[in-house]
Design a protein around this motif. Structure first.
Motif, short mmCIF file in Angstrom:
data_model
loop_
_atom_site.label_atom_id
_atom_site.label_comp_id
_atom_site.label_asym_id
_atom_site.label_seq_id
_atom_site.Cartn_x
_atom_site.Cartn_y
_atom_site.Cartn_z
N LEU A 13 0.84 -1.19 0.00
CA LEU A 13 0.00 0.00 0.00
C LEU A 13 0.88 1.24 0.00
N GLN A 14 0.58 2.17 -0.89
CA GLN A 14 1.30 3.46 -0.95
C GLN A 14 0.36 4.54 -0.45
N THR A 15 0.81 5.30 0.55
CA THR A 15 0.03 6.43 1.07
C THR A 15 0.83 7.69 0.85
N GLY A 19 -2.94 12.06 1.71
CA GLY A 19 -3.85 11.05 2.24
C GLY A 19 -4.32 10.08 1.17
N GLN A 21 -4.35 7.06 -1.35
CA GLN A 21 -3.76 5.73 -1.26
C GLN A 21 -3.86 5.01 -2.59
N LYS A 23 -2.75 0.96 -4.41
CA LYS A 23 -2.17 -0.37 -4.35
C LYS A 23 -2.26 -0.95 -5.76
N SER A 43 -7.68 4.91 -3.62
CA SER A 43 -8.49 5.39 -2.49
C SER A 43 -9.16 4.25 -1.74
#
Length: 124
Positions: A13-15, A19, A21, A23, A43
């Motif tokens: 997961l990349q955040t 905010g 997100q 994947k 998201s």
């Protein structure tokens, strides 16, 4: 649109600072020439991938997005992305199996060759 295949890879997961997100999943299609397709889940859709593992056979509903970008030098480039919005697990028998043309049986006991009585004069 929908794609079917086997999950080859699931990214972490990349955040981002905003905010946002993301994947990514690489789906290996199962056809004569398998294709590794990178699909982004964004998201709230990133949570859809939590129930899946590499090696699972799935059907993914996707949207294809395109965008235009102009470089500082004024050169225009175009980019595409594939976004997943639904995913479901398939059992191994759910893939589309190749069928013979027009649903005809693969073999026939009757000789249907219209040229069977002609002499074969081809050199090969």
């Amino acid at each position: 649109m929908e794609l079917q295949g086997t999950i080859k890879k699931l990214s972490d997961l990349q955040t981002f600072a905003s905010g946002f997100q993301k994947k990514e999943m690489v789906l290996l299609t199962e056809e004569q020439y398998p294709q590794p397709i990178n699909i982004e889940f964004l998201s709230e859709k990133v949570d859809l991938l939590n129930a899946y593992n590499e090696g699972d056979k799935v059907k993914v509903s996707i949207n294809i997005r395109g965008r235009e970008w102009t470089s500082p030098q004024g050169e225009v480039k175009y980019f595409n992305s594939i976004n997943g919005w639904r995913i479901e697990k398939l059992d191994s028998g759910s893939f589309n199996e190749p069928t013979s043309a027009a649903g005809a049986p693969a073999s026939s006991s009757q000789n249907t060759n219209v040229f069977a009585d002609e002499e074969d004069d081809l050199p090969f």
